[in-house]
Design a protein around this motif. Structure first.
Motif, mmCIF file in Angstrom:
data_model
loop_
_atom_site.group_PDB
_atom_site.id
_atom_site.type_symbol
_atom_site.label_atom_id
_atom_site.label_comp_id
_atom_site.label_asym_id
_atom_site.label_seq_id
_atom_site.Cartn_x
_atom_site.Cartn_y
_atom_site.Cartn_z
ATOM 1 N N ARG A 1 30.680 135.226 74.574
ATOM 2 C CA ARG A 1 29.581 135.614 75.467
ATOM 3 C C ARG A 1 28.226 135.589 74.752
ATOM 4 O O ARG A 1 27.213 135.219 75.330
ATOM 5 N N LEU A 2 28.230 136.005 73.491
ATOM 6 C CA LEU A 2 26.975 136.075 72.750
ATOM 7 C C LEU A 2 26.501 134.711 72.264
ATOM 8 O O LEU A 2 25.306 134.486 72.150
ATOM 9 N N GLY A 3 27.431 133.826 71.948
ATOM 10 C CA GLY A 3 27.055 132.490 71.482
ATOM 11 C C GLY A 3 26.174 132.547 70.251
ATOM 12 O O GLY A 3 26.489 133.213 69.263
ATOM 13 N N GLU A 4 25.012 131.878 70.340
ATOM 14 C CA GLU A 4 24.094 131.819 69.193
ATOM 15 C C GLU A 4 23.435 133.162 68.895
ATOM 16 O O GLU A 4 22.810 133.348 67.855
ATOM 17 N N LYS A 5 23.564 134.131 69.791
ATOM 18 C CA LYS A 5 22.971 135.458 69.564
ATOM 19 C C LYS A 5 23.930 136.398 68.843
ATOM 20 O O LYS A 5 23.611 137.560 68.624
ATOM 21 N N ALA A 6 25.077 135.902 68.435
ATOM 22 C CA ALA A 6 26.047 136.736 67.713
ATOM 23 C C ALA A 6 25.454 137.251 66.412
ATOM 24 O O ALA A 6 25.747 138.380 65.984
ATOM 25 N N GLY A 7 24.613 136.470 65.778
ATOM 26 C CA GLY A 7 23.969 136.904 64.545
ATOM 27 C C GLY A 7 23.059 138.104 64.769
ATOM 28 O O GLY A 7 22.947 138.973 63.899
ATOM 29 N N THR A 8 22.412 138.158 65.917
ATOM 30 C CA THR A 8 21.541 139.287 66.239
ATOM 31 C C THR A 8 22.377 140.547 66.424
ATOM 32 O O THR A 8 22.006 141.636 65.963
ATOM 33 N N TRP A 9 23.518 140.412 67.086
ATOM 34 C CA TRP A 9 24.435 141.537 67.262
ATOM 35 C C TRP A 9 24.917 142.036 65.897
ATOM 36 O O TRP A 9 24.934 143.244 65.637
ATOM 37 N N THR A 10 25.279 141.101 65.037
ATOM 38 C CA THR A 10 25.743 141.454 63.693
ATOM 39 C C THR A 10 24.655 142.189 62.916
ATOM 40 O O THR A 10 24.924 143.171 62.226
ATOM 41 N N GLY B 1 15.181 156.149 64.782
ATOM 42 C CA GLY B 1 14.856 154.750 64.538
ATOM 43 C C GLY B 1 16.062 153.849 64.652
ATOM 44 O O GLY B 1 16.002 152.780 65.274
ATOM 45 N N THR B 2 17.172 154.260 64.071
ATOM 46 C CA THR B 2 18.392 153.448 64.138
ATOM 47 C C THR B 2 18.900 153.358 65.566
ATOM 48 O O THR B 2 19.321 152.282 66.021
ATOM 49 N N THR B 3 18.853 154.475 66.273
ATOM 50 C CA THR B 3 19.307 154.474 67.670
ATOM 51 C C THR B 3 18.457 153.540 68.515
ATOM 52 O O THR B 3 18.986 152.746 69.306
ATOM 53 N N LEU B 4 17.146 153.613 68.357
ATOM 54 C CA LEU B 4 16.259 152.728 69.124
ATOM 55 C C LEU B 4 16.409 151.276 68.696
ATOM 56 O O LEU B 4 16.474 150.378 69.538
ATOM 57 N N PHE B 5 16.453 151.030 67.391
ATOM 58 C CA PHE B 5 16.520 149.659 66.893
ATOM 59 C C PHE B 5 17.841 148.998 67.288
ATOM 60 O O PHE B 5 17.857 148.017 68.033
ATOM 61 N N SER B 6 18.935 149.532 66.791
ATOM 62 C CA SER B 6 20.234 148.915 67.074
ATOM 63 C C SER B 6 20.601 149.050 68.546
ATOM 64 O O SER B 6 21.097 148.101 69.157
ATOM 65 N N GLY B 7 20.346 150.224 69.108
ATOM 66 C CA GLY B 7 20.689 150.438 70.517
ATOM 67 C C GLY B 7 19.975 149.501 71.465
ATOM 68 O O GLY B 7 20.571 148.987 72.423
ATOM 69 N N SER B 8 18.695 149.257 71.220
ATOM 70 C CA SER B 8 17.958 148.353 72.109
ATOM 71 C C SER B 8 18.460 146.919 71.975
ATOM 72 O O SER B 8 18.545 146.189 72.968
ATOM 73 N N ILE B 9 18.831 146.515 70.772
ATOM 74 C CA ILE B 9 19.381 145.166 70.590
ATOM 75 C C ILE B 9 20.712 145.042 71.318
ATOM 76 O O ILE B 9 20.942 144.065 72.047
ATOM 77 N N PHE B 10 21.593 146.028 71.153
ATOM 78 C CA PHE B 10 22.872 145.996 71.853
ATOM 79 C C PHE B 10 22.660 145.938 73.366
ATOM 80 O O PHE B 10 23.281 145.136 74.070
ATOM 81 N N ALA B 11 21.779 146.778 73.875
ATOM 82 C CA ALA B 11 21.526 146.819 75.321
ATOM 83 C C ALA B 11 20.954 145.502 75.821
ATOM 84 O O ALA B 11 21.382 144.988 76.861
ATOM 85 N N LEU B 12 19.991 144.953 75.096
ATOM 86 C CA LEU B 12 19.382 143.686 75.529
ATOM 87 C C LEU B 12 20.393 142.550 75.526
ATOM 88 O O LEU B 12 20.384 141.699 76.427
ATOM 89 N N LEU B 13 21.253 142.508 74.531
ATOM 90 C CA LEU B 13 22.245 141.435 74.478
ATOM 91 C C LEU B 13 23.326 141.590 75.535
ATOM 92 O O LEU B 13 23.799 140.602 76.086
ATOM 93 N N LEU B 14 23.698 142.812 75.837
ATOM 94 C CA LEU B 14 24.756 143.044 76.824
ATOM 95 C C LEU B 14 24.264 142.972 78.267
ATOM 96 O O LEU B 14 24.965 142.487 79.143
ATOM 97 N N TYR B 15 23.052 143.488 78.507
ATOM 98 C CA TYR B 15 22.621 143.690 79.893
ATOM 99 C C TYR B 15 21.324 142.986 80.264
ATOM 100 O O TYR B 15 20.750 143.288 81.309
ATOM 101 N N ARG B 16 20.849 142.068 79.469
ATOM 102 C CA ARG B 16 19.544 141.459 79.709
ATOM 103 C C ARG B 16 19.389 140.927 81.140
ATOM 104 O O ARG B 16 18.387 141.181 81.793
#
Length: 124
Positions: free
Chosen positions: A36-45, A79-94
């Motif tokens: 599902r993530l494709g080329e955005k898997a690196g961002t998730w990682t 900071g970690t919650t906002l940083f990582s959490g926003s990336i996870f949310a954007l990738l999952l629910y954009r």
């Protein structure tokens, strides 16, 4: 002294939670979301790695006897919650976020700034 021990306990528990959730998120991204993530898997990682690194940082901070961690710990957690959490949310629910993307997107750099501020506060 009670504030110091309360802060140490918060840092330890938040560190354990962030580290474990970062590991779970990394495994979830690699195994369940890979196609599902494709080329955005690196961002998730990257988001998973930041959660893990900051969790380990909080575990270390919890063992250090300094009053500056009263500022550092909440900043790093937020900071970690906002940083990582926003990336996870954007990738999952954009595609479902619509206008919320304009609100969630800017929280990523804000989270990064909070993390940096938290670690820099340990200098004082």
């Amino acid at each position: 002294m009670p504030l110091l021990s309360t802060t140490s306990t918060l840092a330890w528990k938040a560190g354990a939670l962030l580290t474990s959730s970062g590991i779970v998120a990394g495994a979830f991204g690699a195994h369940a979301l890979g196609p599902r993530l494709g080329e955005k898997a690196g961002t998730w990682t990257m988001a998973s790695h930041y959660a893990i690194m900051n969790g380990i940082g909080l575990l270390a901070i919890s063992q250090h006897p300094t009053y500056s961690k009263r500022i550092a710990v909440p900043l790093i957690i937020a900071g970690t919650t906002l940083f990582s959490g926003s990336i996870f949310a954007l990738l999952l629910y954009r595609e479902r976020m619509g206008a919320w993307t304009k609100i969630v997107g800017p929280t990523t750099p804000l989270g990064g700034l909070l993390m940096i501020g938290g670690y820099l506060s340990l200098l004082f």
